[in-house]
Every structure is written in C-alpha cells, then in structure tokens.
Design an enzyme around this catalytic site. Structure first.
Site, mmCIF file in Angstrom:
data_model
loop_
_atom_site.group_PDB
_atom_site.id
_atom_site.type_symbol
_atom_site.label_atom_id
_atom_site.label_comp_id
_atom_site.label_asym_id
_atom_site.label_seq_id
_atom_site.Cartn_x
_atom_site.Cartn_y
_atom_site.Cartn_z
ATOM 1 N N ARG A 110 -4.047 10.794 -6.090
ATOM 2 C CA ARG A 110 -4.868 9.352 -5.838
ATOM 3 C C ARG A 110 -3.981 8.657 -3.959
ATOM 4 O O ARG A 110 -3.498 9.311 -4.239
ATOM 5 C CB ARG A 110 -4.110 8.286 -6.654
ATOM 6 C CG ARG A 110 -2.998 7.934 -7.521
ATOM 7 C CD ARG A 110 -2.917 7.321 -8.533
ATOM 8 N NE ARG A 110 -1.620 7.284 -8.941
ATOM 9 C CZ ARG A 110 -0.925 8.038 -9.144
ATOM 10 N NH1 ARG A 110 -0.982 8.992 -9.828
ATOM 11 N NH2 ARG A 110 0.700 7.568 -10.067
ATOM 12 N N ASP A 163 8.372 -1.036 -7.443
ATOM 13 C CA ASP A 163 8.122 0.269 -7.318
ATOM 14 C C ASP A 163 9.727 0.164 -6.324
ATOM 15 O O ASP A 163 10.495 -1.062 -6.452
ATOM 16 C CB ASP A 163 7.384 -0.589 -6.082
ATOM 17 C CG ASP A 163 5.968 -0.382 -6.237
ATOM 18 O OD1 ASP A 163 6.054 0.799 -5.982
ATOM 19 O OD2 ASP A 163 4.966 -0.895 -6.748
ATOM 20 N N CYS A 203 2.885 -12.088 -0.623
ATOM 21 C CA CYS A 203 2.524 -10.763 -0.487
ATOM 22 C C CYS A 203 4.012 -9.722 -0.137
ATOM 23 O O CYS A 203 5.202 -9.803 0.641
ATOM 24 C CB CYS A 203 1.832 -11.049 0.216
ATOM 25 S SG CYS A 203 0.634 -9.537 0.876
ATOM 26 N N CYS A 235 -8.074 -11.489 3.962
ATOM 27 C CA CYS A 235 -7.671 -11.466 2.272
ATOM 28 C C CYS A 235 -7.953 -12.712 2.047
ATOM 29 O O CYS A 235 -8.440 -14.248 3.287
ATOM 30 C CB CYS A 235 -6.003 -11.690 1.017
ATOM 31 S SG CYS A 235 -5.346 -10.291 1.053
ATOM 32 N N ARG A 275 2.880 -7.017 1.172
ATOM 33 C CA ARG A 275 1.946 -6.638 2.768
ATOM 34 C C ARG A 275 2.026 -7.552 3.796
ATOM 35 O O ARG A 275 1.195 -8.300 5.028
ATOM 36 C CB ARG A 275 1.257 -5.511 2.393
ATOM 37 C CG ARG A 275 0.969 -4.904 1.617
ATOM 38 C CD ARG A 275 -0.057 -3.981 1.813
ATOM 39 N NE ARG A 275 0.253 -2.598 1.114
ATOM 40 C CZ ARG A 275 -0.598 -2.267 -0.401
ATOM 41 N NH1 ARG A 275 -1.712 -2.782 -0.355
ATOM 42 N NH2 ARG A 275 0.054 -1.348 -0.392
ATOM 43 N N CYS A 305 -0.860 -14.851 -0.983
ATOM 44 C CA CYS A 305 0.527 -15.699 -1.217
ATOM 45 C C CYS A 305 1.160 -14.840 -0.834
ATOM 46 O O CYS A 305 1.679 -14.211 -0.460
ATOM 47 C CB CYS A 305 0.075 -13.861 -2.638
ATOM 48 S SG CYS A 305 -1.919 -14.446 -3.112
ATOM 49 N N ASP A 347 8.698 -7.510 -4.974
ATOM 50 C CA ASP A 347 9.035 -6.681 -4.254
ATOM 51 C C ASP A 347 10.224 -7.458 -3.058
ATOM 52 O O ASP A 347 10.384 -8.142 -3.247
ATOM 53 C CB ASP A 347 7.564 -5.362 -3.378
ATOM 54 C CG ASP A 347 6.650 -5.221 -4.784
ATOM 55 O OD1 ASP A 347 7.400 -4.450 -4.992
ATOM 56 O OD2 ASP A 347 6.225 -5.389 -4.842
ATOM 57 N N LYS A 350 6.553 4.354 -8.268
ATOM 58 C CA LYS A 350 6.345 3.086 -9.138
ATOM 59 C C LYS A 350 7.788 3.815 -10.693
ATOM 60 O O LYS A 350 6.965 4.857 -10.993
ATOM 61 C CB LYS A 350 5.409 2.555 -10.200
ATOM 62 C CG LYS A 350 4.648 1.690 -9.570
ATOM 63 C CD LYS A 350 2.802 0.534 -10.220
ATOM 64 C CE LYS A 350 2.495 0.238 -8.908
ATOM 65 N NZ LYS A 350 2.058 1.018 -7.507
ATOM 66 N N ARG A 388 0.492 8.483 -1.379
ATOM 67 C CA ARG A 388 2.061 8.815 -2.306
ATOM 68 C C ARG A 388 2.304 9.819 -3.033
ATOM 69 O O ARG A 388 2.877 10.631 -3.153
ATOM 70 C CB ARG A 388 2.911 7.179 -2.886
ATOM 71 C CG ARG A 388 3.989 7.204 -3.016
ATOM 72 C CD ARG A 388 4.439 5.922 -3.866
ATOM 73 N NE ARG A 388 3.725 4.841 -3.102
ATOM 74 C CZ ARG A 388 4.095 4.034 -2.185
ATOM 75 N NH1 ARG A 388 5.049 4.343 -1.171
ATOM 76 N NH2 ARG A 388 3.422 3.100 -1.692
ATOM 77 N N TYR A 389 1.670 9.659 -4.025
ATOM 78 C CA TYR A 389 1.145 10.298 -5.393
ATOM 79 C C TYR A 389 -0.011 11.255 -5.089
ATOM 80 O O TYR A 389 -1.018 11.225 -4.718
ATOM 81 C CB TYR A 389 0.752 10.490 -6.820
ATOM 82 C CG TYR A 389 1.474 8.681 -6.690
ATOM 83 C CD1 TYR A 389 3.217 8.545 -7.452
ATOM 84 C CD2 TYR A 389 1.220 7.407 -6.504
ATOM 85 C CE1 TYR A 389 3.700 7.416 -7.550
ATOM 86 C CE2 TYR A 389 2.353 6.278 -6.362
ATOM 87 C CZ TYR A 389 3.327 6.172 -6.708
ATOM 88 O OH TYR A 389 4.039 5.165 -7.295
HETATM 89 S S1 SF4 Z 1 -0.796 -10.085 -2.716
HETATM 90 FE FE1 SF4 Z 1 -0.997 -9.689 -0.736
HETATM 91 S S2 SF4 Z 1 -2.385 -8.533 -0.080
HETATM 92 FE FE2 SF4 Z 1 -2.663 -9.084 -2.568
HETATM 93 S S3 SF4 Z 1 -3.640 -11.327 -1.877
HETATM 94 FE FE3 SF4 Z 1 -2.235 -12.012 -2.412
HETATM 95 S S4 SF4 Z 1 -1.872 -11.689 0.408
HETATM 96 FE FE4 SF4 Z 1 -3.161 -10.527 -0.102
#
Ligand code: SF4
Length: 348
Positions: free
Chosen positions: A92, A306, A108, A101, A110, A105, A269, A313, A88-89
């Site tokens: 990097r 973001d 999340c 994972c 993603r 979470c 997000d 960001k 994106r940038y």
């Molecule tokens: S935020 Fe998403 S990518 Fe990061 S540890 Fe939690 S579930 Fe995994």
C-alpha cells in the site's frame, strides 16, 4: 467569514482574551491556523479546558519544542520515492493529494507540511500515479494529505478514475476530517466522486471527541454510509480531550451509532510543539482495558504507535495473554475483561 484564520479573527469571535493575542501571533507565524465556524461554535467559552478548543485553538505551549520531537515524526520522507507518495509497506501507498485542510489540528503529525496554498501540482500528481502504475505490488492506495476532501468533486473524480484504471489497485481509502470540520462540503456530488468504480472504497474519519459529531456531521456521515462507502474511525489519544474512560467510551459509542467502526486509536506522534497534548502510553493502555471491560466489541479500536523513524505502526497493548510454566506444565495465562487470570492449554 466561514473560517477563522488569524489571532485577530479568533479575538473578534470572542475565543481568546486580548492579552493572549501577541503570543498567539507568534504561534500562528509558525503553524497554520484555520478554525471553521462550525467548530468554533462548539467551543464552550466558559470552560478553560474545553476539549474542542484544546484541539483547534492555537496555544503558546506549541512554541515549546521538546528534544524528542521531530518535524517528520513518522518518517514519511525516508519512504517517499516521488513527491506525494509514501511507500512504507509493500502492498500500500499513501497518496498525498493536497496539504490543505479545512481545520488545522494543533497536534497534527504533519504540521510542518500542511497549510494553505500547499497542494500537489498536476505534474507531481501525474508522476505519483505513474509510480503506482509501475508497482504491481500496490494493492491499496490511501488518499491523505492534508485532507483530500478539500478538492472539488471534479478533481477527486478524476483521481478516482485514474486509480480505477490501474488493474492491481483493488482498494482505495480516503482519510478525512471534512465531515467534522465542514459537513456542508460533503455533498451528494462529492460523495459520488469518492467512489472508485469497481474498487472497494473505505473512508477513515478522524474524530477525537463525541461533541465533534454534531447533527450536521452525523448527516454528512450518513450520506456517505447510505452511498455504500465503508466507514472507519480513527482517533488520536489526546491529553485533556479524550484521555478518560468516559470521554473515550462516549466517542467510540457515538462513532458506532453513526455506522463508523472504530479502527485505530493513535498514540500521539512526536510532532513539534505537541507535548502538552500527548498522553502517556500507560494511560492509553489503561483506557483500552476500561473500554474492553465496559463497551461492546464494536467500540474497540486498535491502540497503535507509529514508531519514530518510519518503522511503521505497532499495536501497543494492553496484552491479555502470557506463556507460563515449563515443559509438561507449560500453559498460557489469559486475562479476562475483569482482570482475572485463567489457564489455557498449549496445542503441543
Ligand atoms: S490532523 Fe493534520 S492533516 Fe489531519 S486534518 Fe488535522 S491538520 Fe489536517
């Protein structure tokens, strides 16, 4: 059983009432669930608003997808030239080594791509490394996912060796939640594997509440700090988790005490089914003002959003300075940490 992965297991562990089981089966069918025993043990079962449970226990509110929410909320796909890379940038790239994972979470960003048995293949990794080799403008590689520390020390070492061999890559950054989710995985061998020879290696730890920094997590973080890794903190502003001055201040102080410099406070997000966990931007700005007024400069992260669509960001305040007056009377008005305004002259 070291990780709870189904509503039946969460029920057997005494983490939910039986009448919730059917609704949570529907959530688990839609989004991955994993709750390591280390984090399950932190949940206060007598507190229906426990900040640890809010982050990791599935909730029927996740089935409520709002119109503004999006499966790719920060626009990774539009900037992915090859599988596993987001460029994106200019200077990097993200290198998504795995989509697995240790904990999933509930907020999340993603959440549509992470889940068990979802890793980058060897062939895809080779193509991703070729892309990085072929772009001399790439100065920093950020290993993310998923959580790159679910990889074995042997596989991580192999990736670091490849990156160390690319002359223009000077910095490697690892984004992880592993020291929180499963501190025992952060062994001396894994820590050694995290270092890219001859390159500066940074580790950004994702932590949202001071209670996540258990004795075992602090020991894992200390192993990384003692090995010379530079540690940064990134946190997500979450309603009912860290959206009070006390909770956020305690978190930032706990990070600094662990030798982790708070780097980003992310605004939540627009990921699907996460509206119940998103705070308002005005709340985030007020919290940042409260932090600035009360806690050490070391405890100040940058509050960032973001921008949906992949626009990157932006720091979103609060703002402490404005231009005022005209012509000969032009000046700046700068606000101090008590909210008082002061005049400051322009250079011209
Ligand atoms: S935020 Fe998403 S990518 Fe990061 S540890 Fe939690 S579930 Fe995994």
């Amino acid at each position: 059983m070291s990780t709870l992965r189904t509503p039946a297991q969460l029920y057997d562990a005494g983490l939910m009432a039986p009448e919730r089981r059917a609704e949570l089966e529907r959530v688990a069918a839609r989004y991955a669930v994993a709750l390591p025993q280390t984090l399950a043990a932190l949940i206060d079962r007598d507190n229906p608003h426990d900040p640890i449970a809010r982050q990791f226990m599935p909730d029927v509110a996740e089935l409520d997808q709002r119109g503004e929410e999006n499966a790719d909320p920060i626009g990774d796909d539009a900037y992915s030239p090859v599988e596993g890379v987001v460029h994106r940038y200019r200077d990097r790239v993200l290198l998504k080594l795995t989509y697995v994972c240790a904990v999933y979470c509930r907020f999340c960003f993603r959440r549509e791509t992470v889940g068990p048995n979802n890793a980058l293949s060897r062939e895809a990794l080779a193509r991703a490394l070729d892309y990085i080799r072929g772009h001399a403008e790439i100065w920093e590689v950020i290993l993310t996912g998923g959580d790159p520390l679910v990889l074995s020390a042997r596989r991580l070492r192999a990736v670091m060796k490849e990156l160390s061999g690319i002359e223009h890559v000077k910095v490697v950054r690892i984004h992880t939640r592993m020291p929180i989710a499963d501190p025992s995985r952060v062994t001396a061998d894994l820590v050694r594997a995290m270092k890219a020879s001859g390159r500066a290696t940074y580790v950004a730890l994702h932590v949202n509440h001071a209670r996540e920094l258990t004795r075992a997590a602090r020991a894992a973080i200390a192993r990384m700090a003692d090995a010379g890794l530079v540690l940064l903190g990134q946190s997500v502003l979450l309603a009912g988790v860290n959206d009070t001055g006390a909770a956020l201040g305690d978190l930032m102080r706990a990070l600094v005490e662990c030798r982790v410099k708070p780097y980003y406070l992310h605004h939540g997000d627009l990921a699907p089914g996460t509206g119940h966990l998103r705070a308002d931007i005005a709340t985030g700005q007020a919290l940042m003002r409260a932090l600035r007024g009360r806690w050490s400069g070391l405890c100040q992260p940058s509050y960032v959003l973001d921008i949906p669509g992949g626009h990157g960001k932006s720091p979103i305040g609060p703002n402490y300075i404005e231009r005022a007056g005209e012509n000969g009377a032009a000046h700046y008005r700068v606000e101090d940490y008590n909210g008082r305004r002061h005049r400051y002259p322009p250079a011209d």
